[in-house]
Design a protein around this motif. Structure first.
Motif, PDB file in Angstrom:
ATOM      1  N   ALA A  27       0.828  -1.202   0.000  1.00  0.00           N
ATOM      2  CA  ALA A  27       0.000   0.000   0.000  1.00  0.00           C
ATOM      3  C   ALA A  27       0.867   1.257   0.000  1.00  0.00           C
ATOM      4  CB  ALA A  27      -0.932  -0.014   1.220  1.00  0.00           C
ATOM      5  N   ARG A  28       1.957   1.210   0.813  1.00  0.00           N
ATOM      6  CA  ARG A  28       2.844   2.369   0.831  1.00  0.00           C
ATOM      7  C   ARG A  28       3.508   2.582  -0.520  1.00  0.00           C
ATOM      8  NH1 ARG A  28       3.955   0.709   6.247  1.00  0.00           N
ATOM      9  NH2 ARG A  28       5.715  -0.555   5.525  1.00  0.00           N
ATOM     10  N   HIS A  29       3.937   1.498  -1.174  1.00  0.00           N
ATOM     11  CA  HIS A  29       4.538   1.631  -2.501  1.00  0.00           C
ATOM     12  C   HIS A  29       3.523   2.168  -3.508  1.00  0.00           C
ATOM     13  CE1 HIS A  29       8.516   0.092  -1.791  1.00  0.00           C
ATOM     14  NE2 HIS A  29       8.054  -0.985  -1.157  1.00  0.00           N
ATOM     15  N   ALA A  30       2.288   1.726  -3.401  1.00  0.00           N
ATOM     16  CA  ALA A  30       1.254   2.224  -4.321  1.00  0.00           C
ATOM     17  C   ALA A  30       1.013   3.714  -4.117  1.00  0.00           C
ATOM     18  CB  ALA A  30      -0.044   1.437  -4.113  1.00  0.00           C
ATOM     19  N   LEU A  31       0.970   4.133  -2.837  1.00  0.00           N
ATOM     20  CA  LEU A  31       0.787   5.559  -2.555  1.00  0.00           C
ATOM     21  C   LEU A  31       1.951   6.376  -3.079  1.00  0.00           C
ATOM     22  CD1 LEU A  31      -0.706   5.475   1.055  1.00  0.00           C
ATOM     23  CD2 LEU A  31      -1.874   6.123  -1.057  1.00  0.00           C
ATOM     24  N   ARG A  32       3.174   5.835  -2.941  1.00  0.00           N
ATOM     25  CA  ARG A  32       4.337   6.567  -3.461  1.00  0.00           C
ATOM     26  C   ARG A  32       4.259   6.699  -4.977  1.00  0.00           C
ATOM     27  NH1 ARG A  32       9.214   3.735   0.077  1.00  0.00           N
ATOM     28  NH2 ARG A  32       8.630   4.658   2.109  1.00  0.00           N
ATOM     29  N   ARG A  33       3.858   5.618  -5.661  1.00  0.00           N
ATOM     30  CA  ARG A  33       3.737   5.706  -7.118  1.00  0.00           C
ATOM     31  C   ARG A  33       2.661   6.697  -7.528  1.00  0.00           C
ATOM     32  NH1 ARG A  33       4.525   0.007  -6.741  1.00  0.00           N
ATOM     33  NH2 ARG A  33       2.255  -0.287  -6.804  1.00  0.00           N
ATOM     34  N   ARG A  34       1.549   6.722  -6.844  1.00  0.00           N
ATOM     35  CA  ARG A  34       0.480   7.668  -7.178  1.00  0.00           C
ATOM     36  C   ARG A  34       0.897   9.098  -6.856  1.00  0.00           C
ATOM     37  NH1 ARG A  34      -5.017   5.822  -4.588  1.00  0.00           N
ATOM     38  NH2 ARG A  34      -5.687   7.674  -5.767  1.00  0.00           N
ATOM     39  N   ALA A  35       1.643   9.250  -5.750  1.00  0.00           N
ATOM     40  CA  ALA A  35       2.118  10.598  -5.423  1.00  0.00           C
ATOM     41  C   ALA A  35       3.116  11.086  -6.453  1.00  0.00           C
ATOM     42  CB  ALA A  35       2.735  10.601  -4.034  1.00  0.00           C
ATOM     43  N   ALA A  36       3.983  10.193  -6.928  1.00  0.00           N
ATOM     44  CA  ALA A  36       4.960  10.590  -7.948  1.00  0.00           C
ATOM     45  C   ALA A  36       4.269  10.922  -9.259  1.00  0.00           C
ATOM     46  CB  ALA A  36       5.982   9.469  -8.145  1.00  0.00           C
ATOM     47  N   ILE A  40      -3.073  11.541  -6.770  1.00  0.00           N
ATOM     48  CA  ILE A  40      -3.751  11.395  -5.484  1.00  0.00           C
ATOM     49  C   ILE A  40      -4.800  12.485  -5.367  1.00  0.00           C
ATOM     50  CG2 ILE A  40      -3.477  11.469  -2.983  1.00  0.00           C
ATOM     51  CD1 ILE A  40      -0.766  10.285  -3.304  1.00  0.00           C
ATOM     52  N   GLY A  41      -5.981  12.151  -5.041  1.00  0.00           N
ATOM     53  CA  GLY A  41      -7.052  13.130  -4.868  1.00  0.00           C
ATOM     54  C   GLY A  41      -7.763  13.407  -6.182  1.00  0.00           C
ATOM     55  N   ASP A  42      -8.704  14.348  -6.149  1.00  0.00           N
ATOM     56  CA  ASP A  42      -9.498  14.688  -7.329  1.00  0.00           C
ATOM     57  C   ASP A  42      -8.754  15.628  -8.264  1.00  0.00           C
ATOM     58  OD1 ASP A  42     -12.476  14.828  -5.288  1.00  0.00           O
ATOM     59  OD2 ASP A  42     -11.550  13.131  -6.335  1.00  0.00           O
ATOM     60  N   VAL A  43      -7.829  16.473  -7.722  1.00  0.00           N
ATOM     61  CA  VAL A  43      -7.083  17.422  -8.546  1.00  0.00           C
ATOM     62  C   VAL A  43      -5.603  17.163  -8.371  1.00  0.00           C
ATOM     63  CG1 VAL A  43      -8.873  19.195  -8.402  1.00  0.00           C
ATOM     64  CG2 VAL A  43      -7.065  19.140  -6.699  1.00  0.00           C
ATOM     65  N   THR A  44      -4.836  17.629  -9.316  1.00  0.00           N
ATOM     66  CA  THR A  44      -3.388  17.480  -9.244  1.00  0.00           C
ATOM     67  C   THR A  44      -2.842  18.329  -8.112  1.00  0.00           C
ATOM     68  OG1 THR A  44      -3.364  17.159 -11.619  1.00  0.00           O
ATOM     69  CG2 THR A  44      -1.262  17.701 -10.567  1.00  0.00           C
ATOM     70  N   PRO A  45      -2.013  17.784  -7.250  1.00  0.00           N
ATOM     71  CA  PRO A  45      -1.501  18.588  -6.131  1.00  0.00           C
ATOM     72  C   PRO A  45      -0.610  19.707  -6.654  1.00  0.00           C
ATOM     73  CG  PRO A  45      -0.338  16.505  -6.286  1.00  0.00           C
ATOM     74  CD  PRO A  45      -1.481  16.414  -7.246  1.00  0.00           C
ATOM     75  N   PRO A  46      -0.538  20.828  -5.917  1.00  0.00           N
ATOM     76  CA  PRO A  46       0.281  21.945  -6.391  1.00  0.00           C
ATOM     77  C   PRO A  46       1.773  21.649  -6.428  1.00  0.00           C
ATOM     78  CG  PRO A  46      -0.514  22.346  -4.157  1.00  0.00           C
ATOM     79  CD  PRO A  46      -1.213  21.135  -4.659  1.00  0.00           C
ATOM     80  N   PHE A  47       2.213  20.660  -5.659  1.00  0.00           N
ATOM     81  CA  PHE A  47       3.638  20.335  -5.664  1.00  0.00           C
ATOM     82  C   PHE A  47       3.793  18.828  -5.611  1.00  0.00           C
ATOM     83  CE2 PHE A  47       7.620  19.524  -3.336  1.00  0.00           C
ATOM     84  CZ  PHE A  47       8.495  19.997  -4.291  1.00  0.00           C
ATOM     85  N   ARG A  48       4.569  18.308  -6.532  1.00  0.00           N
ATOM     86  CA  ARG A  48       4.790  16.869  -6.599  1.00  0.00           C
ATOM     87  C   ARG A  48       6.052  16.540  -5.804  1.00  0.00           C
ATOM     88  NH1 ARG A  48       5.070  14.816 -12.515  1.00  0.00           N
ATOM     89  NH2 ARG A  48       2.968  15.692 -12.387  1.00  0.00           N
ATOM     90  N   PRO A  49       5.943  15.641  -4.840  1.00  0.00           N
ATOM     91  CA  PRO A  49       7.128  15.326  -4.027  1.00  0.00           C
ATOM     92  C   PRO A  49       8.230  14.697  -4.869  1.00  0.00           C
ATOM     93  CG  PRO A  49       5.358  13.784  -3.567  1.00  0.00           C
ATOM     94  CD  PRO A  49       4.765  14.850  -4.433  1.00  0.00           C
ATOM     95  N   THR A  50       9.444  14.892  -4.439  1.00  0.00           N
ATOM     96  CA  THR A  50      10.594  14.360  -5.160  1.00  0.00           C
ATOM     97  C   THR A  50      10.615  12.836  -5.038  1.00  0.00           C
ATOM     98  OG1 THR A  50      11.805  16.365  -4.618  1.00  0.00           O
ATOM     99  CG2 THR A  50      13.095  14.458  -5.346  1.00  0.00           C
ATOM    100  N   PRO A  51      10.666  12.121  -6.157  1.00  0.00           N
ATOM    101  CA  PRO A  51      10.657  10.643  -6.059  1.00  0.00           C
ATOM    102  C   PRO A  51      11.951  10.123  -5.459  1.00  0.00           C
ATOM    103  CG  PRO A  51      11.054  11.356  -8.321  1.00  0.00           C
ATOM    104  CD  PRO A  51      10.718  12.591  -7.533  1.00  0.00           C
ATOM    105  N   ARG A  52      11.822   9.016  -4.751  1.00  0.00           N
ATOM    106  CA  ARG A  52      12.961   8.389  -4.086  1.00  0.00           C
ATOM    107  C   ARG A  52      13.411   7.116  -4.786  1.00  0.00           C
ATOM    108  NH1 ARG A  52      11.554   8.969   2.393  1.00  0.00           N
ATOM    109  NH2 ARG A  52      11.342  11.252   2.386  1.00  0.00           N
ATOM    110  N   PHE A  53      12.877   6.830  -5.949  1.00  0.00           N
ATOM    111  CA  PHE A  53      13.285   5.629  -6.667  1.00  0.00           C
ATOM    112  C   PHE A  53      13.452   5.999  -8.135  1.00  0.00           C
ATOM    113  CE2 PHE A  53       8.765   5.810  -5.962  1.00  0.00           C
ATOM    114  CZ  PHE A  53       8.222   5.720  -7.224  1.00  0.00           C
ATOM    115  N   PRO A  54      14.326   5.335  -8.875  1.00  0.00           N
ATOM    116  CA  PRO A  54      14.605   5.695 -10.274  1.00  0.00           C
ATOM    117  C   PRO A  54      13.408   5.413 -11.173  1.00  0.00           C
ATOM    118  CG  PRO A  54      15.721   3.663  -9.689  1.00  0.00           C
ATOM    119  CD  PRO A  54      15.141   4.198  -8.418  1.00  0.00           C
ATOM    120  N   GLY A  55      13.332   6.189 -12.259  1.00  0.00           N
ATOM    121  CA  GLY A  55      12.270   5.965 -13.226  1.00  0.00           C
ATOM    122  C   GLY A  55      11.012   6.761 -12.971  1.00  0.00           C
TER     123      GLY A  55
END
Length: 210
Positions: A27-36, A40-55
């Motif tokens: 679940a945490r990996h899925a949330l990280r992929r969706r955040a990257a 997540i949510g109905d609208v695009t967040p104003p800031f996309r967190p920096t990904p911690r995995f390649p690709g």
């Protein structure tokens, strides 16, 4: 029978714990992929967190997720060029009519224009004495004669031409034009006009008299 030293309930609980932790990791990996991906949510967040995995997709700079509306242009720029330049052209037409009349009716001949009250009652020249004769000379291309009649009037004609050219250019481009004289400039202009009036009425200033 279960072997001694093993708890069947504990073994089953340990298996459930491991499966629960694996589900949490998924679940945490899925949330990280969706955040990257920014989903997540109905609208695009104003800031996309920096990904911690390649690709993963690169981070987006902070800012509003929706387009910011541009401010409305001033009313002067929404009008057409002809409407913006109507007032300067009308003023130029009025000045051309005045100069045309003075050029056609010679002010050097008496009886065509009223006399200056200050000159008539006191015999002194006011700052405007000779202004019509200078306009007549300018209209006919005699700049030297115009300066001898009234040098301040010739300077005023040149200042008006420069003022009108700047006004017309800015109006045609849709830019605001609001000239303002500082108090020091006004005082200087009045002082020069007073000095011109005094000098042209003195014997050594006869060259400035019409």
């Amino acid at each position: 029978m279960p072997s001694p030293g093993r708890n069947p309930v504990g073994g089953a609980g340990a298996g459930c714990g491991r499966s629960g932790r694996a589900g949490d990791d998924r679940a945490r990996h899925a949330l990280r992929r969706r955040a990257a991906a920014g989903t997540i949510g109905d609208v695009t967040p104003p800031f996309r967190p920096t990904p911690r995995f390649p690709g993963a997709a690169p981070a987006r700079p902070p800012g509003p997720p929706w387009p910011v509306p541009r401010p409305a242009p001033p009313a002067a720029t929404r009008r057409g060029p002809l409407r913006r330049t109507a007032v300067p052209l009308a003023l130029l037409g009025g000045a051309a009519c005045v100069f045309g009349y003075v050029a056609a009716v010679d002010p050097n001949s008496p009886g065509h224009y009223p006399l200056c009250p200050l000159r008539y009652y006191t015999g002194l020249y006011c700052p405007g004495c000779g202004g019509l004769r200078s306009a007549y000379a300018v209209a006919h291309g005699h700049i030297g004669t115009a300066l001898g009649c009234n040098a301040v009037a010739v300077a005023g004609y040149l200042a008006f031409a420069a003022f009108w050219a700047l006004w017309f250019t800015r109006a045609a481009l849709g830019r605001p034009f609001a000239p303002a004289l500082r108090p020091a400039h006004r005082v200087l202009a009045l002082a020069l006009l007073a000095a011109f009036t005094i000098v042209r009425n003195l014997p050594f200033g006869a060259a400035l008299a019409p």
